[in-house]
Design an enzyme around this catalytic site. Structure first.
Site, mmCIF file in Angstrom:
data_model
loop_
_atom_site.group_PDB
_atom_site.id
_atom_site.type_symbol
_atom_site.label_atom_id
_atom_site.label_comp_id
_atom_site.label_asym_id
_atom_site.label_seq_id
_atom_site.Cartn_x
_atom_site.Cartn_y
_atom_site.Cartn_z
ATOM 1 N N GLU A 191 1.126 -1.211 -0.046
ATOM 2 C CA GLU A 191 0.164 0.177 0.109
ATOM 3 C C GLU A 191 0.830 1.701 -0.029
ATOM 4 O O GLU A 191 2.029 1.141 0.345
ATOM 5 C CB GLU A 191 -0.804 0.030 1.166
ATOM 6 N N THR A 210 1.592 -7.019 -9.709
ATOM 7 C CA THR A 210 2.775 -7.163 -11.116
ATOM 8 C C THR A 210 1.167 -7.888 -11.452
ATOM 9 O O THR A 210 1.054 -8.840 -11.276
ATOM 10 C CB THR A 210 3.294 -8.521 -10.785
ATOM 11 N N GLU A 242 8.974 -8.611 -3.751
ATOM 12 C CA GLU A 242 8.670 -10.631 -3.023
ATOM 13 C C GLU A 242 9.815 -10.040 -1.294
ATOM 14 O O GLU A 242 10.571 -10.876 -1.064
ATOM 15 C CB GLU A 242 9.351 -11.081 -2.926
ATOM 16 N N GLY A 300 32.126 -0.859 -21.048
ATOM 17 C CA GLY A 300 32.055 0.275 -21.535
ATOM 18 C C GLY A 300 30.686 1.127 -22.041
ATOM 19 O O GLY A 300 29.923 0.750 -21.791
ATOM 20 N N ASP A 318 7.891 -18.871 1.580
ATOM 21 C CA ASP A 318 9.604 -19.578 1.519
ATOM 22 C C ASP A 318 9.222 -20.349 0.066
ATOM 23 O O ASP A 318 9.751 -21.206 -1.111
ATOM 24 C CB ASP A 318 9.246 -20.493 2.813
ATOM 25 N N LYS A 342 35.453 -12.271 -27.850
ATOM 26 C CA LYS A 342 35.672 -12.196 -29.483
ATOM 27 C C LYS A 342 36.503 -10.726 -29.315
ATOM 28 O O LYS A 342 36.832 -10.718 -30.429
ATOM 29 C CB LYS A 342 34.241 -11.057 -29.464
ATOM 30 N N SER A 380 7.467 -3.067 3.179
ATOM 31 C CA SER A 380 7.718 -4.222 2.939
ATOM 32 C C SER A 380 7.277 -4.685 5.220
ATOM 33 O O SER A 380 6.702 -5.759 5.415
ATOM 34 C CB SER A 380 8.890 -4.380 3.631
ATOM 35 N N GLY A 432 0.951 3.541 2.028
ATOM 36 C CA GLY A 432 1.833 3.653 3.403
ATOM 37 C C GLY A 432 2.766 2.130 4.426
ATOM 38 O O GLY A 432 2.810 2.120 5.049
#
Lengths: 369, 419
Positions: B148, B181, B396, B372, B270, B297, B153, B150
């Protein structure tokens, strides 16, 4: 198929090594380090476990156990958790005997392997490392020049474990000075041979309890029958892959000792009214170390498994050691840091583990499995 | 017996999915990144026809944790029969993400919402909600709504509410969810569903949080925003608002009573955390392989076996990248294998996620750095892989949250002591 469950035999060997490490090694590690010696009785009782000699073939009077790098790695991790110096002392005879077992001629096997069955540690060792900056296994400075049916060995070695008392040395040298793993030969040199000078006991940052010496070889003459695999070169790459797996497992053992010690300390050490484990600055560091130990162990086991399956595993073993070298340095340093000033004092074992752990980037070929 | 031998079932799936990744995903990877919020029809249709053909069968429901089964084997020894469903899933996710992580997340698939139903749902709920992923006429998605504005985790701070209407026996959901998602695909663009976390009793903290299956186009549910992101642009990330949204009573997952419910909800992680790790590994491997290819290469050599001090800096980086990918896979396989073998893997699941998220972020960063201007340019996919990989250290459970789980576990400390 994919499984990380130990077999019954592996569990048994792990338990044996674990209890020996906890009961015999850990309580005496400090004293051994301070005195710079491993007591004979400790070495003898370690030898009696038969962890090294089990693989001697039945026809030579041994148990004929199948050699397993995975099982060996499990065992070495436990022993190194107890004390690295003693673990290295225990496997020193294997440094000579296992190459003979896998690549030696019949005559060499008959001559040397029964020594592993004696009641005292076999006086056998190997000389791989050389006292130079940028020491490289693929470009040994120690050289073997052809002379008649045999070779003349010249060069210097260092960090030869149990060298003060060893009777036979397996010395690795570049055949005709050519570079590359494929041009390295193994040569058996006996104590007292002309041109062989065994140096004084070395003094290093760590491993104080382990007897290590340097060797100087000045045109030491080695007969054709004393060349590993019949010569001129041996499968040195394979031998070093086994060595890297062994060193990876030992490094993980040292790291685990340090991580567990730091964890327990952090749980009881109180600062600002709370155990320091309650602070993420401490607990996250130790959690990271736990994860790195898991990582290093799995890499090492995978390389070991490939070797047991008869695969080359040269790259895998090399990468595993490259990784575990860094793990043990980080984890032992973190452990000292967790204990703060107390970690710096020799009463706690973490500074010893830091000194021992620091050596792994140098310990090429110092152990096998 | 310790073994690193890849089970045949796993190898087969890897090979099969690799073909798809190579043939379809790589072709559309750049396009999908450039056309955020557009559906890649070829990919979606390909995957949907495969799902219906049963190929995805092993993956749908593959995350449900199996109980230990003892079956005597020929050797007369009692051995555990391990079916490797989680390992197969991890291998498939790695290959899909090697192809393209955004398209992987955007494929018509039960997703995390379906995984939650598979892990925590009853037999009847599985039948009702999961069947569509193999039988529907058109592509279907599933989603999970936890975060949400607020509460990220800190799931205990979830403020969305679920009230029971005693008359109709319906749950009334209110609140706003973000970062869902495939949220839009699940509830607006297809006949899928979203599993939403909401509190039955805000005073009860974590124990009051339950998850509810909300069907597509349920009145009172609205997609209010689709995010523009750093990476995984092929996948839609939606905000969903619930306003007096009524959900049937039987759509609650797990025990509806206010008690120990949170642990059940967390157990889903899990199973799913190793899969997020597996996705990261696929991206990391793609970057590593491309880097090695371009390096060689250009006449570079990887001199395994020499003194590490004599390696060039680039050589050492490439070797360390290789080790990090390998380590990540081993940790992930360990966690997945434990789930397959019926061994509690809460610690290992978090280890795999925390380590892999960080390791692969580093690997993909190195890949851009080593090449680079070529690495930085959109002519290659390397810069995209860096952007795609980063999400795996965030969703997750961020790397920090998973490290916290690991720390609490190994110290034996609770959330009150180690915060």
């Amino acid at each position: 198929m994919f499984s990380l469950e130990l077999s019954e035999e592996q569990r048994m060997i792990q338990d044996t090594a674990k209890s020996f490490a906890a009961e015999q090694l850990r309580p005496r590690a400090h004293e051994c380090d301070e005195k710079g010696a491993l007591p004979e009785d400790l070495l003898a009782s370690a030898w009696e476990l038969g962890l090294v000699s089990a693989v001697v073939p039945e026809e030579l009077g041994g148990g004929g156990m199948k050699r397993s790098a995975v099982t060996g790695a499990i065992m070495l991790e436990e022993l190194a958790w107890g004390d690295l110096a003693l673990a290295l002392a225990m496997v020193a005879p294997a440094l000579f005997a296992y190459p003979i077992l896998t690549q030696g001629t019949d005559q060499q096997k008959k001559k040397y392997l029964p020594l592993l069955l004696e009641s005292k540690p076999a006086p056998l060792t190997a000389a791989v490392i050389e006292p130079v900056i940028n020491f490289d296994l693929s470009e040994l400075t120690c050289q073997a020049k052809k002379k008649g049916a045999g070779y003349l060995l010249s060069g210097k070695k260092c960090l030869v474990p149990m060298g003060s008392t060893a009777q036979s040395f397996l010395v690795y040298a570049a055949v005709d000075g050519k570079p590359g793993y494929e041009n390295v030969g193994g040569f058996i040199v006996e104590r007292g041979q002309k041109g062989l000078k065994i140096g004084e006991r070395e003094r290093n940052m760590g491993l104080a309890a382990l007897d290590t010496v340097g060797l100087e070889l000045a045109e030491v003459e080695v007969g054709g029958d004393a060349v590993l695999a019949g010569g001129p070169s041996c499968d040195f790459g394979k031998l070093m892959s086994y060595s890297r797996v062994a060193l990876g497992a030992l490094a993980i053992g040292v790291a685990r000792a340090a991580q567990e010690y730091a964890l327990e300390y952090a749980k009881v050490r109180v600062a600002f009214g709370e155990p320091i484990a309650h602070r993420q600055a401490i607990s996250f560091m130790i959690a990271d170390d736990y994860m790195e130990i898991e990582s290093g162990r799995l890499l090492t086991w995978e390389a070991a498994f490939l070797l047991d399956a008869g695969k080359d595993a040269f790259k895998e073993a090399y990468l595993a050691k490259l990784y575990t070298d860094q793990v043990v340095i980080k984890v032992t340093d973190d452990a000292v840091q967790t204990l703060g000033g107390h970690g710096y004092i020799r009463e706690h074992p973490v500074e010893l583990w830091l000194r021992n752990g620091r050596g792994f980037t140098t310990f090429d070929g110092l152990a096998t499995v | 017996m310790i073994s690193f031998e890849v089970p045949a079932g796993v190898a087969n799936v890897s090979k099969l999915v690799h073909g798809l990744a190579m043939g379809v995903m790589r072709k559309w990877a750049r396009w999908a990144d450039d056309h955020e919020h557009e559906r890649c029809e070829e990919w979606v249709n390909t995957m949907w026809s495969l799902s219906k053909g049963g190929m995805m069968g092993s993956m749908t429901g593959g995350l449900s944790r199996k109980k230990k089964e003892d079956k005597p084997k020929e050797e007369g020894e009692k051995k555990k029969e391990v079916r490797y469903q989680n390992l197969i899933m991890a291998a498939a996710v790695e290959e899909l993400s090697w192809g393209d992580a955004g398209l992987y997340l955007a494929m018509p698939f039960m997703g995390l919402g379906g995984a939650a139903v598979a892990a925590a749902g009853t037999e009847a709920q599985r039948e009702k909600f999961l069947k569509r992923f193999t039988t529907a006429d058109k592509p279907v998605w599933g989603a999970m709504a936890i975060t949400e504005p607020g509460a990220g985790s800190d799931t205990a701070a979830i403020s969305a509410t679920a009230e029971l209407d005693p008359k109709t026996k319906e749950w009334i959901l209110n609140g706003e969810k973000i970062f869902v998602t495939q949220g839009k695909s699940s509830v607006e663009d297809s006949e899928g569903f979203v599993v939403a976390w909401a509190s039955r009793d805000r005073k009860a903290g974590r124990a009051g949080i339950k998850s509810f299956v909300v069907e597509h186009h349920t009145p009172g549910m609205k997609v209010t925003k689709v995010e523009h992101k750093l990476g995984i642009r092929a996948s839609d990330t939606a905000s969903i608002v619930f306003e007096d949204c009524r959900v049937p009573y039987e759509n609650v997952l797990g025990d509806p009573e206010v008690k120990e419910g949170f642990k059940g909800a967390m157990a889903t992680f899990d199973a799913t955390r190793p899969m997020v790790a597996a996705s990261a590994i696929g991206i990391g491997r793609a970057a590593l392989e491309r880097c090695q290819e371009l390096y060689e290469k250009n006449g570079g050599k990887l001199r395994y076996g020499i003194n590490p001090n004599r390696l060039t800096s680039a050589e050492r980086d490439l070797m360390m990248m290789e080790s990090q990918v390998r380590v990540s896979r081993l940790l992930t396989w360990k966690a997945a294998w434990m789930a397959d073998a019926g061994i509690h893997n809460n610690l290992e699941a978090s280890v795999s996620k925390a380590k892999t998220g960080k390791a692969i972020t580093w690997v993909t960063n190195k890949a851009v750095e080593l090449l680079g201007p070529v690495g930085y340019s959109k002519q290659e996919l390397l810069e995209k892989w860096l952007r795609d990989a980063k999400i795996n250290d965030i969703f997750e459970g961020t790397g920090q949250i998973n490290t916290l789980v690991v720390a609490r576990r190994i110290f034996g400390l609770g959330s009150k002591e180690l915060r």
